[in-house]
Scaffold this active site. Structure first.
Site, PDB file in Angstrom:
ATOM      1  N   GLU A 149       0.831  -1.200   0.000  1.00 55.19           N
ATOM      2  CA  GLU A 149       0.000   0.000   0.000  1.00 55.19           C
ATOM      3  C   GLU A 149       0.865   1.249   0.000  1.00 55.19           C
ATOM      4  O   GLU A 149       1.989   1.237   0.495  1.00 55.19           O
ATOM      5  CB  GLU A 149      -0.896   0.004   1.248  1.00 55.19           C
ATOM      6  N   CYS A 162       3.286   8.477   1.433  1.00 55.28           N
ATOM      7  CA  CYS A 162       3.848   7.492   2.356  1.00 55.28           C
ATOM      8  C   CYS A 162       4.007   6.196   1.568  1.00 55.28           C
ATOM      9  O   CYS A 162       3.027   5.676   1.035  1.00 55.28           O
ATOM     10  CB  CYS A 162       2.874   7.321   3.522  1.00 55.28           C
ATOM     11  N   CYS A 169       6.511  -6.912   6.778  1.00 50.96           N
ATOM     12  CA  CYS A 169       7.633  -6.408   7.574  1.00 50.96           C
ATOM     13  C   CYS A 169       8.064  -7.511   8.527  1.00 50.96           C
ATOM     14  O   CYS A 169       7.230  -8.243   9.054  1.00 50.96           O
ATOM     15  CB  CYS A 169       7.210  -5.169   8.362  1.00 50.96           C
ATOM     16  N   CYS A 173       6.678  -5.703  15.435  1.00 53.05           N
ATOM     17  CA  CYS A 173       6.215  -4.810  16.516  1.00 53.05           C
ATOM     18  C   CYS A 173       4.737  -5.109  16.823  1.00 53.05           C
ATOM     19  O   CYS A 173       3.908  -5.144  15.916  1.00 53.05           O
ATOM     20  CB  CYS A 173       6.381  -3.345  16.132  1.00 53.05           C
ATOM     21  N   CYS A 176       1.705  -2.814  15.534  1.00 55.48           N
ATOM     22  CA  CYS A 176       1.669  -2.422  14.119  1.00 55.48           C
ATOM     23  C   CYS A 176       1.072  -3.555  13.289  1.00 55.48           C
ATOM     24  O   CYS A 176       1.538  -4.697  13.350  1.00 55.48           O
ATOM     25  CB  CYS A 176       3.081  -2.106  13.638  1.00 55.48           C
ATOM     26  N   GLY A 228       6.952  -2.090   5.844  1.00 53.05           N
ATOM     27  CA  GLY A 228       8.337  -2.522   5.766  1.00 53.05           C
ATOM     28  C   GLY A 228       9.320  -1.706   6.578  1.00 53.05           C
ATOM     29  O   GLY A 228       9.028  -0.591   7.008  1.00 53.05           O
ATOM     30  N   GLU A 229      10.478  -2.300   6.797  1.00 51.54           N
ATOM     31  CA  GLU A 229      11.589  -1.633   7.469  1.00 51.54           C
ATOM     32  C   GLU A 229      12.582  -1.248   6.372  1.00 51.54           C
ATOM     33  O   GLU A 229      13.297  -2.120   5.848  1.00 51.54           O
ATOM     34  CB  GLU A 229      12.216  -2.579   8.503  1.00 51.54           C
ATOM     35  N   SER A 262      12.372   6.237   7.782  1.00 53.13           N
ATOM     36  CA  SER A 262      12.002   5.936   9.161  1.00 53.13           C
ATOM     37  C   SER A 262      12.459   4.518   9.491  1.00 53.13           C
ATOM     38  O   SER A 262      12.192   3.587   8.739  1.00 53.13           O
ATOM     39  CB  SER A 262      10.483   6.046   9.298  1.00 53.13           C
ATOM     40  N   SER A 285      12.054   5.247  15.205  1.00 51.63           N
ATOM     41  CA  SER A 285      10.846   4.817  15.925  1.00 51.63           C
ATOM     42  C   SER A 285      11.262   4.329  17.301  1.00 51.63           C
ATOM     43  O   SER A 285      11.604   3.163  17.470  1.00 51.63           O
ATOM     44  CB  SER A 285      10.163   3.689  15.147  1.00 51.63           C
ATOM     45  N   LEU A 286      11.232   5.207  18.268  1.00 52.81           N
ATOM     46  CA  LEU A 286      11.748   4.852  19.586  1.00 52.81           C
ATOM     47  C   LEU A 286      10.654   4.234  20.455  1.00 52.81           C
ATOM     48  O   LEU A 286      10.777   3.127  20.944  1.00 52.81           O
ATOM     49  CB  LEU A 286      12.357   6.094  20.255  1.00 52.81           C
ATOM     50  N   ASN A 364      -2.708   4.535  16.588  1.00 52.04           N
ATOM     51  CA  ASN A 364      -3.842   4.236  15.714  1.00 52.04           C
ATOM     52  C   ASN A 364      -4.294   2.807  15.990  1.00 52.04           C
ATOM     53  O   ASN A 364      -3.458   1.920  16.108  1.00 52.04           O
ATOM     54  CB  ASN A 364      -3.439   4.360  14.243  1.00 52.04           C
ATOM     55  N   CYS A 407      -0.560   5.434  10.099  1.00 46.82           N
ATOM     56  CA  CYS A 407       0.645   4.735  10.542  1.00 46.82           C
ATOM     57  C   CYS A 407       0.275   3.459  11.272  1.00 46.82           C
ATOM     58  O   CYS A 407      -0.530   3.469  12.193  1.00 46.82           O
ATOM     59  CB  CYS A 407       1.440   5.585  11.527  1.00 46.82           C
TER      60      CYS A 407
HETATM   61  N1  SAH Z   1       9.710   0.198   9.867  1.00 47.01           N
HETATM   62  C1  SAH Z   1       9.743   1.645   9.905  1.00 47.01           C
HETATM   63  C2  SAH Z   1       8.514   2.251   9.242  1.00 47.01           C
HETATM   64  C3  SAH Z   1       7.287   1.861   9.963  1.00 47.01           C
HETATM   65  S1  SAH Z   1       5.808   2.770   9.903  1.00 47.01           S
HETATM   66  C4  SAH Z   1       9.830   2.098  11.342  1.00 47.01           C
HETATM   67  O1  SAH Z   1       9.681   1.272  12.232  1.00 47.01           O
HETATM   68  O2  SAH Z   1      10.077   3.269  11.576  1.00 47.01           O
HETATM   69  C5  SAH Z   1       6.104   4.365  10.457  1.00 47.01           C
HETATM   70  C6  SAH Z   1       5.794   4.674  11.901  1.00 47.01           C
HETATM   71  O3  SAH Z   1       4.487   4.270  12.327  1.00 47.01           O
HETATM   72  C7  SAH Z   1       6.770   3.991  12.855  1.00 47.01           C
HETATM   73  O4  SAH Z   1       7.237   4.941  13.772  1.00 47.01           O
HETATM   74  C8  SAH Z   1       5.894   2.982  13.521  1.00 47.01           C
HETATM   75  O5  SAH Z   1       6.397   2.583  14.751  1.00 47.01           O
HETATM   76  C9  SAH Z   1       4.598   3.738  13.620  1.00 47.01           C
HETATM   77  N2  SAH Z   1       3.448   2.897  13.951  1.00 47.01           N
HETATM   78  C10 SAH Z   1       3.314   1.562  13.770  1.00 47.01           C
HETATM   79  N3  SAH Z   1       2.103   1.159  14.206  1.00 47.01           N
HETATM   80  C11 SAH Z   1       1.473   2.244  14.680  1.00 47.01           C
HETATM   81  C12 SAH Z   1       0.186   2.458  15.235  1.00 47.01           C
HETATM   82  N4  SAH Z   1      -0.666   1.458  15.399  1.00 47.01           N
HETATM   83  N5  SAH Z   1      -0.128   3.719  15.606  1.00 47.01           N
HETATM   84  C13 SAH Z   1       0.741   4.743  15.412  1.00 47.01           C
HETATM   85  N6  SAH Z   1       1.941   4.606  14.874  1.00 47.01           N
HETATM   86  C14 SAH Z   1       2.318   3.367  14.509  1.00 47.01           C
END
Ligand code: SAH
Length: 414
Positions: A149, A162, A169, A173, A176, A228-229, A262, A285-286, A364, A407
């Site tokens: 997507e 985006c 991925c 996490c 996600c 994806g990462e 990211s 993404s901390l 989200n 996200c």
């Molecule tokens: N793999 C990359 C890109 C991921 S998506 C990364 O980890 O950064 C981009 C951002 O959305 C990341 O910061 C991810 O942690 C965040 N994200 C994932 N799930 C989410 C959710 N349910 N609500 C809000 N942000 C989310």
């Protein structure tokens, strides 16, 4: 089966982290106590997929090649090398892959040239709109049936796309939707670039409405925050970025500052990206400043800890001069405690001033998820504490929730 544990201030280490009286009164929700089970690999560490289970990539496309390689390929087909530039103009500038429209190319051999260098990569499955047509989510099918997507968003004065760097991925996490689906495969460089070309085409076709002055528009900003990462697909990511940056007609002529990569925190790859000396924007993404929680929330923390990830992010700033973003999804009672805002600020300030800003974003919802976004007052307090410590902080506006386009919601199901 929602259970809770309460953090009790347990001695000096915790207090040094800023965990005060508040900790006794606030709940501490943890992934493990909420029915989330960490999948383990055979070595006993959290399961992470770094290698793509499907090795097969799509046919080579113009956008996989450097300008010199394109010229060589065209010559291999028995045509003069300058045809490569004409073909590039059609693809990158006019967003077309339709041989019939390429009337500056001789009719004989045109079809062959187009089918050799512009094989179709993305087949549209669905297009969903929200925000009065200012947000569009595209679902694409790839040559092997894999789905990805991308989400196109109009903001005042700019258009952001985006995009996805992998189908699925492997970083697992728990909050996600993409991470929960696992990795299907790496995207090719051209599959990454083609998402941008397809978006530019949709804009040119008027799909996002028209600009005030009616002048032609294109995607200005790209965020690698789709599926994806990106740093787990490093070579193809960099190849795609070089094409996005190359001046037209060799590429899309975009600005590096407008491209955000990211990452979940693949430390060696962050350092490698910094050493490329391209002024891209980098986002980490901390989501937790303490390893105790981040070990559970971000499985990759089992490889590289909070401090290592922050050191790598700071190195990125030192090498590129670009201010780094810290992403922090605020999850109710999980990572939104005031002491965590203080600890985050402390860790960032320890490494310098003005090198970083924090983007908290209310979580989200994802299908079947038991976690929810932090309450408004808790969110405000988290932001207030960061700002009080001198950390630039912007609560992120999240687009596309209604169409599962925000996200963490990209799951690419038909
Ligand atoms: N793999 C990359 C890109 C991921 S998506 C990364 O980890 O950064 C981009 C951002 O959305 C990341 O910061 C991810 O942690 C965040 N994200 C994932 N799930 C989410 C959710 N349910 N609500 C809000 N942000 C989310």
């Amino acid at each position: 089966m929602v259970s809770e544990t309460t953090i009790l201030p347990t001695g000096r280490a915790a207090r040094r982290d800023g965990e005060g009286a508040e900790a006794g009164s606030r709940r501490q929700v943890r992934p493990a106590t909420e029915g989330w089970t960490q999948q383990l690999a055979s070595d006993g560490r959290p399961a992470l997929q770094f290698a793509s289970p499907r090795r097969k990539q799509p046919e080579t496309h113009l956008a996989d090649l450097s300008p010199a390689e394109r010229k060589a390929k065209v010559e291999e087909l028995g045509l003069p090398g300058f045809r490569a530039k004409q073909l590039s103009t059609h693809y990158f500038t006019h967003c077309t892959t339709d041989a019939a429209a390429m009337t500056d190319l001789p009719a004989s051999g045109r079809e062959e040239l187009v089918s050799a260098l512009l094989p179709p990569l993305l087949t549209e499955v669905r297009r969903l709109r929200t925000d009065d047509g200012r947000t569009i989510k595209f679902l694409w099918r790839l040559f092997d049936g894999a789905l990805v997507e991308s989400v196109l968003m109009r903001y005042p004065g700019r258009i952001t796309l985006c995009i996805s760097s992998q189908a699925g991925c492997g970083m697992n996490c728990p909050f996600c939707a993409t991470g929960q689906a696992g990795l299907t495969r790496n995207l090719s460089a051209a599959e990454i670039v083609d998402q941008v070309v397809a978006a530019n085409k949709a804009i040119a076709d008027g799909e996002l409405g028209h600009s005030r002055g009616g002048e032609p528009e294109r995607v200005h900003n790209i965020v690698f925050m789709g599926m994806g990462e990106p740093l787990a697909n490093y070579k193809r990511l960099m190849s795609a970025i070089r094409t996005l940056l190359a001046p037209q007609p060799d590429g899309l002529g975009m600005s590096a500052r407008g491209i955000t990569v990211s990452s979940v925190g693949l430390v060696p790859a962050i350092r490698k990206l910094a050493d490329e000396s391209i002024p891209l924007t980098f986002a980490l993404s901390l989501h937790a400043p303490d390893d105790g929680l981040r070990d559970e929330l971000i499985p990759v923390n089992s490889r590289w800890k909070v401090d290592e990830a922050l050191d790598a992010a700071h190195y990125y700033f030192e090498k590129t001069g670009r201010r780094v973003s810290i992403e922090y999804a605020l999850i109710k009672d999980m990572n939104d405690h005031g002491w965590r805002a203080d600890l985050l600020a402390q860790k960032l300030n320890e490494r310098g001033r003005g090198w970083v800003h924090v983007n908290p974003i209310p979580l989200n919802p994802t299908p079947g998820s038991i976690w929810t976004a932090s309450e408004r007052d808790v969110t405000d307090e988290f932001v207030r504490r960061l700002e009080a410590a001198g950390i630039a902080t912007t609560l992120r506006d999240t687009r596309g929730k209604e169409i599962d386009g925000a996200c963490g919601q990209l799951a690419a199901a038909e």
